[in-house]
Motif scaffolding. Structure first.
Motif, PDB file in Angstrom:
ATOM      1  N   UNK A 259       0.835  -1.206   0.000  1.00 38.67           N
ATOM      2  CA  UNK A 259       0.000   0.000   0.000  1.00 38.67           C
ATOM      3  C   UNK A 259       0.871   1.258   0.000  1.00 38.67           C
ATOM      4  N   UNK A 260       1.917   1.243   0.818  1.00 36.85           N
ATOM      5  CA  UNK A 260       2.812   2.395   0.857  1.00 36.85           C
ATOM      6  C   UNK A 260       3.522   2.574  -0.480  1.00 36.85           C
ATOM      7  N   UNK A 261       3.984   1.478  -1.049  1.00 42.27           N
ATOM      8  CA  UNK A 261       4.641   1.534  -2.366  1.00 42.27           C
ATOM      9  C   UNK A 261       3.707   2.118  -3.413  1.00 42.27           C
ATOM     10  N   UNK A 262       2.418   1.822  -3.293  1.00 41.72           N
ATOM     11  CA  UNK A 262       1.443   2.265  -4.294  1.00 41.72           C
ATOM     12  C   UNK A 262       0.826   3.621  -3.964  1.00 41.72           C
ATOM     13  N   UNK A 263       1.350   4.313  -2.955  1.00 35.54           N
ATOM     14  CA  UNK A 263       0.916   5.678  -2.704  1.00 35.54           C
ATOM     15  C   UNK A 263       0.020   5.889  -1.510  1.00 35.54           C
ATOM     16  N   UNK A 264      -0.015   4.952  -0.560  1.00 33.46           N
ATOM     17  CA  UNK A 264      -0.852   5.134   0.625  1.00 33.46           C
ATOM     18  C   UNK A 264      -0.418   6.382   1.397  1.00 33.46           C
ATOM     19  N   UNK A 265      -1.349   6.971   2.100  1.00 32.15           N
ATOM     20  CA  UNK A 265      -1.096   8.185   2.871  1.00 32.15           C
ATOM     21  C   UNK A 265      -0.026   7.916   3.934  1.00 32.15           C
ATOM     22  N   UNK A 266       0.912   8.818   4.045  1.00 34.45           N
ATOM     23  CA  UNK A 266       2.013   8.661   4.983  1.00 34.45           C
ATOM     24  C   UNK A 266       2.683  10.012   5.191  1.00 34.45           C
ATOM     25  N   UNK A 267       3.657  10.026   6.053  1.00 32.67           N
ATOM     26  CA  UNK A 267       4.544  11.186   6.208  1.00 32.67           C
ATOM     27  C   UNK A 267       5.968  10.732   5.931  1.00 32.67           C
ATOM     28  N   UNK A 268       6.611  11.384   4.965  1.00 28.48           N
ATOM     29  CA  UNK A 268       8.013  11.109   4.651  1.00 28.48           C
ATOM     30  C   UNK A 268       8.894  12.168   5.309  1.00 28.48           C
ATOM     31  N   UNK A 269       9.883  11.713   6.051  1.00 28.00           N
ATOM     32  CA  UNK A 269      10.916  12.579   6.609  1.00 28.00           C
ATOM     33  C   UNK A 269      12.136  12.448   5.704  1.00 28.00           C
ATOM     34  N   UNK A 270      12.559  13.551   5.117  1.00 26.00           N
ATOM     35  CA  UNK A 270      13.620  13.501   4.118  1.00 26.00           C
ATOM     36  C   UNK A 270      14.997  13.495   4.776  1.00 26.00           C
ATOM     37  N   UNK A 271      15.969  12.832   4.154  1.00 23.01           N
ATOM     38  CA  UNK A 271      17.321  12.787   4.716  1.00 23.01           C
ATOM     39  C   UNK A 271      17.915  14.183   4.838  1.00 23.01           C
ATOM     40  N   UNK A 272      18.638  14.401   5.915  1.00 23.38           N
ATOM     41  CA  UNK A 272      19.325  15.679   6.090  1.00 23.38           C
ATOM     42  C   UNK A 272      20.454  15.795   5.067  1.00 23.38           C
ATOM     43  N   UNK A 273      20.624  16.956   4.434  1.00 28.44           N
ATOM     44  CA  UNK A 273      21.704  17.111   3.448  1.00 28.44           C
ATOM     45  C   UNK A 273      23.077  16.772   4.020  1.00 28.44           C
TER      46      UNK A 273
END
Length: 382
Positions: A259-273
């Motif tokens: 479900x996550x792979x196919x676009x399920x609702x979530x919050x992504x925390x992006x890697x720090x530069x």
């Protein structure tokens, strides 16, 4: 009113692109509280997702809670607050049941489960850290699915629910995972507790962990489950600072990873530069390379321009290395021009060397990454 996160540049992370993925699963998802038994059908669906990701070339590590919850009823420990020694006893009994549940679910897909019991100290002490990392790398190289839990049975301080959030982040950091997924009872981070505040807004992307974001962590909820959003934000800080993206998504429905792979609702925390830069400094540091890739002039020009290393530019593969190992990149005369983490084991790299990325699946029988070393895992010497 809380300011919205900064705009996001570039594509969001996707499980389809993960090279090494850590999945954390809480007690409330693993254990049926009425039956005091594993949720076998749900675990089977997760094992199906893991098998699909493995077939696509992603290595998977599971960090699974549930040992104490599985044993409480059979030991008569049904009151909410347990003494430390009671938690340790329950963990000793429940850990066997938890391992059996994962073994059964994964073996249905001919996957081998491997159990590791870790403590935060194992990830802090340098020697134990390196030993644990070597064990995990070996298990992944052998095609196993490591299933990790905190070693609650010998804990010397009070066991707190939610520790596996932080442990999962430490495992992601230790193993160089590029993605961490926390399967939870909530579909991500909100500006306030959505159970009590109807104005709470869901945040699909968190580019950076600012003080305002960290203030959104609430108190731990009651029951057997996780430590709440606070521990998840602690995990996000650990993971993102090491260059790993992290997602929080709801896990109670079947096939949560698909479900996550196919676009399920979530919050992504992006890697720090600077986390990615720190990882590149680690790659460029004093590690012993496990092999060498000799590349042609065209590939050298592509690397100098900031591109990844594609199989087409590789003319020779030297050494015996596994997927994720550090390798040198040299010109045809053996002069080192870069180093990085190989997306393929040496045997597979030899089969695809000199071929186009479109040829990978016909040659190997499965489709991995298009790059033999992705530019995020590559350090090119000036």
């Amino acid at each position: 009113m809380t300011a919205p996160p900064a705009p996001v540049r570039g594509p969001l992370p996707s499980l389809a692109d993960a090279r090494r993925l850590v999945v954390k699963i809480g007690s409330a998802l693993v254990v049926d509280p009425e039956q005091a038994a594993p949720r076998a059908a749900w675990l089977a669906s997760v094992a199906h997702d893991i098998a699909a990701l493995r077939q696509a070339g992603t290595e998977i590590i599971v960090v699974s809670s549930g040992a104490i919850a599985l044993a409480r009823h059979s030991l008569g420990l049904t009151r909410r607050a347990l003494r430390l020694e009671e938690k340790q006893a329950a963990a000793s009994v429940g850990q066997i049941r938890l391992a059996q549940a994962w073994t059964s679910a994964l073996s249905a897909h001919t996957l081998v489960a491997a159990q590791l019991l870790l403590t935060p100290g194992d990830t802090e002490d340098r020697r134990r850290y390196l030993n644990a990392r070597a064990t995990l790398d070996t298990l992944l190289g052998l095609g196993c699915v490591p299933v990790i839990n905190e070693n609650d049975a010998i804990a010397t301080t009070e066991i707190r629910y939610g520790d596996n959030d932080r442990l999962a982040a430490r495992v992601a950091e230790m193993t160089g995972a590029d993605q961490l997924v926390l399967l939870s009872d909530i579909d991500g981070l909100y500006t306030a507790d959505p159970r009590t505040d109807p104005t709470a807004r869901h945040l699909p992307v968190i580019p950076a962990l600012t003080p305002e974001i960290e203030a959104m962590g609430g108190a731990p909820p009651p029951g057997y489950s996780s430590g709440g959003m606070r521990t998840k934000l602690m995990a996000a800080r650990i993971a993102t600072q090491s260059g790993c993206a992290m997602a929080i998504t709801i896990g109670k429905d079947p096939n949560p990873l698909a479900r996550l792979r196919d676009g399920a609702r979530c919050s992504w925390f992006l890697p720090a530069p600077d986390g990615r830069s720190a990882r590149k400094r680690w790659i460029a540091g004093g590690l012993a390379p496990a092999g060498r890739l000799a590349i042609d002039a065209g590939a050298m020009r592509a690397l100098a321009a900031g591109s990844s290393l594609l199989p087409a530019g590789v003319r020779a593969v030297h050494g015996d290395f596994e997927r994720g190992d550090l390798v040198l990149v040299t010109d045809l005369d053996g002069n080192e021009i870069a180093r990085g983490l190989s997306a393929y084991a040496a045997a597979d790299a030899r089969l695809i060397a000199g071929h186009r990325s479109d040829d990978i699946e016909p040659l190997l029988g499965w489709r991995g990454r298009d790059e033999i070393i992705h530019r995020d895992d590559l350090v090119v010497h000036p």
